[in-house]
Design a protein around this motif. Sequence first.
Motif: not given
Length: 197
Positions: A25-40, A185-194
């Motif tokens: 469940f934690q893994q799926k949540q993390a991927e979904a949150a990260l995907l939100h940052h990634l597609i932007q 760059a790096l994407c995490t479930p919380k934010q992105s870094y350049l």
Amino acid sequence: MSLSVIELKKLRQQLRTQRRQLNKFQQKQAEAALLHHLIQHPQFKHSQKIGLYLDAFGEIQTHQIIQRCFDLGKTVYLPQISTMMFGLSWVKVSQQQWKTRRFSLHQLGMLEPKQRGCRVQQLDLLILPLLACDEHGTRLGMGGGFYDRALQYAPKHPYRLGIAHAFQYLNQPLIRQTWDQPLHALCTPKQSYLFKN
């Protein structure tokens, strides 16, 4: 001050353990949150040929990310361990192959496609797994050096974007060896870094 070799070994063990302790469940949540940052991310939006990976050791899962790439009409490439000096080659996979999971189990424990692959310079964007990343974009991998070797010998590099759990981003600098290939760059479930490279 950078971590010592002994501290680095302990950090690797600690992060591997921390990743493995995440439940489904934690893994799926993390991927979904990260995907939100990634597609932007502008580079994701504008890239057509995208190198990804099949998660196997507690890394950020890539199921939703790969499916989103197909939904957006992007071309997906997955790594295959090469016997040549390049370390990895990237195999173009179809949506049908992805859905039917027609992959082989490598002796190191991960799945990989078996068709002939291309070199990393053919990609627009390379999405990399990692154990840790610091605020300068230095990436700590699993220790095999496959990604670093593939990039080191490439005449042209794709944009390098790491994906990781939030706890894998470190404020303390990592030791960067001459062969290490830093991230853009790096994407995490919380934010992105350049990073400035």
